[in-house]
Design a protein around this motif. Structure first.
Motif, PDB file in Angstrom:
ATOM      1  N   THR A  20       0.837  -1.202   0.000  1.00  0.00           N
ATOM      2  CA  THR A  20       0.000   0.000   0.000  1.00  0.00           C
ATOM      3  C   THR A  20       0.875   1.257   0.000  1.00  0.00           C
ATOM      4  OG1 THR A  20      -1.720  -1.187   1.208  1.00  0.00           O
ATOM      5  CG2 THR A  20      -1.817   1.217   1.255  1.00  0.00           C
ATOM      6  N   HIS A  21       1.888   1.273   0.853  1.00  0.00           N
ATOM      7  CA  HIS A  21       2.796   2.432   0.909  1.00  0.00           C
ATOM      8  C   HIS A  21       3.567   2.588  -0.400  1.00  0.00           C
ATOM      9  CE1 HIS A  21       2.107   3.740   4.967  1.00  0.00           C
ATOM     10  NE2 HIS A  21       2.298   2.514   5.437  1.00  0.00           N
ATOM     11  N   LYS A  22       3.949   1.493  -1.000  1.00  0.00           N
ATOM     12  CA  LYS A  22       4.667   1.551  -2.268  1.00  0.00           C
ATOM     13  C   LYS A  22       3.765   2.144  -3.343  1.00  0.00           C
ATOM     14  CE  LYS A  22       7.201  -1.281  -5.584  1.00  0.00           C
ATOM     15  NZ  LYS A  22       7.626  -2.645  -5.928  1.00  0.00           N
ATOM     16  N   GLU A  23       2.503   1.711  -3.371  1.00  0.00           N
ATOM     17  CA  GLU A  23       1.549   2.251  -4.350  1.00  0.00           C
ATOM     18  C   GLU A  23       1.339   3.754  -4.126  1.00  0.00           C
ATOM     19  OE1 GLU A  23      -0.684   2.346  -7.633  1.00  0.00           O
ATOM     20  OE2 GLU A  23       0.393   0.588  -6.918  1.00  0.00           O
ATOM     21  N   LYS A  24       1.201   4.154  -2.863  1.00  0.00           N
ATOM     22  CA  LYS A  24       1.051   5.587  -2.555  1.00  0.00           C
ATOM     23  C   LYS A  24       2.291   6.353  -3.008  1.00  0.00           C
ATOM     24  CE  LYS A  24      -2.049   5.305   1.414  1.00  0.00           C
ATOM     25  NZ  LYS A  24      -2.173   5.511   2.868  1.00  0.00           N
ATOM     26  N   LEU A  65       4.398   5.548  -5.377  1.00  0.00           N
ATOM     27  CA  LEU A  65       4.431   5.619  -6.838  1.00  0.00           C
ATOM     28  C   LEU A  65       3.442   6.658  -7.357  1.00  0.00           C
ATOM     29  CD1 LEU A  65       4.793   1.840  -7.782  1.00  0.00           C
ATOM     30  CD2 LEU A  65       6.535   3.638  -7.919  1.00  0.00           C
ATOM     31  N   ASN A  66       2.254   6.734  -6.738  1.00  0.00           N
ATOM     32  CA  ASN A  66       1.283   7.759  -7.142  1.00  0.00           C
ATOM     33  C   ASN A  66       1.828   9.157  -6.879  1.00  0.00           C
ATOM     34  OD1 ASN A  66      -0.612   5.932  -8.052  1.00  0.00           O
ATOM     35  ND2 ASN A  66      -1.696   5.830  -6.101  1.00  0.00           N
ATOM     36  N   GLU A  67       2.436   9.351  -5.718  1.00  0.00           N
ATOM     37  CA  GLU A  67       3.016  10.665  -5.389  1.00  0.00           C
ATOM     38  C   GLU A  67       4.167  10.989  -6.347  1.00  0.00           C
ATOM     39  OE1 GLU A  67       2.006  12.984  -3.205  1.00  0.00           O
ATOM     40  OE2 GLU A  67       0.289  11.686  -2.777  1.00  0.00           O
ATOM     41  N   LYS A  68       4.951  10.001  -6.700  1.00  0.00           N
ATOM     42  CA  LYS A  68       6.060  10.220  -7.628  1.00  0.00           C
ATOM     43  C   LYS A  68       5.515  10.611  -9.008  1.00  0.00           C
ATOM     44  CE  LYS A  68      10.371   8.086  -9.199  1.00  0.00           C
ATOM     45  NZ  LYS A  68      10.430   8.693 -10.471  1.00  0.00           N
ATOM     46  N   ARG A  69       4.447   9.926  -9.443  1.00  0.00           N
ATOM     47  CA  ARG A  69       3.846  10.286 -10.734  1.00  0.00           C
ATOM     48  C   ARG A  69       3.325  11.721 -10.696  1.00  0.00           C
ATOM     49  NH1 ARG A  69       0.433   5.592 -10.451  1.00  0.00           N
ATOM     50  NH2 ARG A  69       1.954   3.947 -10.451  1.00  0.00           N
ATOM     51  N   ARG A  70       2.681  12.075  -9.591  1.00  0.00           N
ATOM     52  CA  ARG A  70       2.173  13.455  -9.461  1.00  0.00           C
ATOM     53  C   ARG A  70       3.315  14.454  -9.468  1.00  0.00           C
ATOM     54  NH1 ARG A  70      -1.423  11.859  -4.716  1.00  0.00           N
ATOM     55  NH2 ARG A  70      -3.134  10.817  -5.756  1.00  0.00           N
ATOM     56  N   ASP A  80       6.268  14.050 -10.803  1.00  0.00           N
ATOM     57  CA  ASP A  80       6.810  14.111 -12.163  1.00  0.00           C
ATOM     58  C   ASP A  80       5.918  14.953 -13.067  1.00  0.00           C
ATOM     59  OD1 ASP A  80       8.914  12.540 -11.355  1.00  0.00           O
ATOM     60  OD2 ASP A  80       8.121  10.673 -12.231  1.00  0.00           O
TER      61      ASP A  80
END
Length: 189
Positions: free
Chosen positions: A128-132, A134-139, A141
């Motif tokens: 779950t933390h990894k998915e969060k 990755l979402n924050e990293k995409r945002r 970027d």
């Protein structure tokens, strides 16, 4: 761990010798007691044989019981070593019993089940933390790309504004020069 097994095995085997020593002590006591009264070689021999047989039977029972316990402990030891190496799916199947080894086996099984549940929970939380992340990293970027595009747009706007001002100045200068030339021409005429 092996040293503890050796100590346990030795102490259990020594406890099997106790009935033999007990049988010898009883035989000697009976000889002394019977020696005080009418001593009979035949009775001494019968008591010696009977107590010896009882001692041997007790020793055999103790050795068989300790062998069973040692086999269960060996299985539990192999199981715990496997779990310590990270293999949480290892199981052990000592014969079900209500002795200390059986209760220890059940406690270890329950502890391993709780450990598996905790591991699964931690693994799920990490996912779950990894998915969060990755979402924050995409945002982040996407924000970085948008910021660069905005910066480029502002730079192009400033360049075009300077270009327009330069053309406007040139137009004003052209108008002033034409006016001066016209006025100078009128003044000459």
């Amino acid at each position: 761990m092996e040293r503890m097994g050796m100590k346990l095995r030795t102490s259990l085997q020594l406890s099997a010798v106790f009935p033999l020593v007990f049988a010898i002590a009883i035989t000697l006591a009976l000889r002394w007691w019977l020696g005080c009264e009418a001593r009979s070689e035949w009775l001494d021999t019968v008591f010696l044989i009977a107590v010896g047989i009882i001692g041997l039977i007790m020793a055999a029972v103790i050795l068989a019981y300790t062998r069973d316990i040692l086999a269960k402990i060996r299985k539990l030891n192999e199981w715990t070593n496997s779990v310590l190496k990270g293999n949480l799916d290892t199981t052990v199947d000592p014969s079900p019993s209500d002795d200390e080894v059986g209760r220890l086996s059940e406690a270890l099984r329950a502890m391993l089940a709780e450990l598996k549940n905790a591991y699964a929970s931690v693994h799920q939380e990490a996912a779950t933390h990894k998915e969060k992340f990755l979402n924050e990293k995409r945002r982040a970027d996407a924000t970085l790309v948008a910021t660069k595009q905005l910066s480029d747009s502002i730079a192009r706007y400033r360049e075009s504004q300077q270009e327009v001002m330069k053309k406007e100045r040139m137009h004003v200068l052209d108008t002033v020069v034409k006016g001066l030339v016209h006025d100078f021409g009128d003044a000459i005429t």
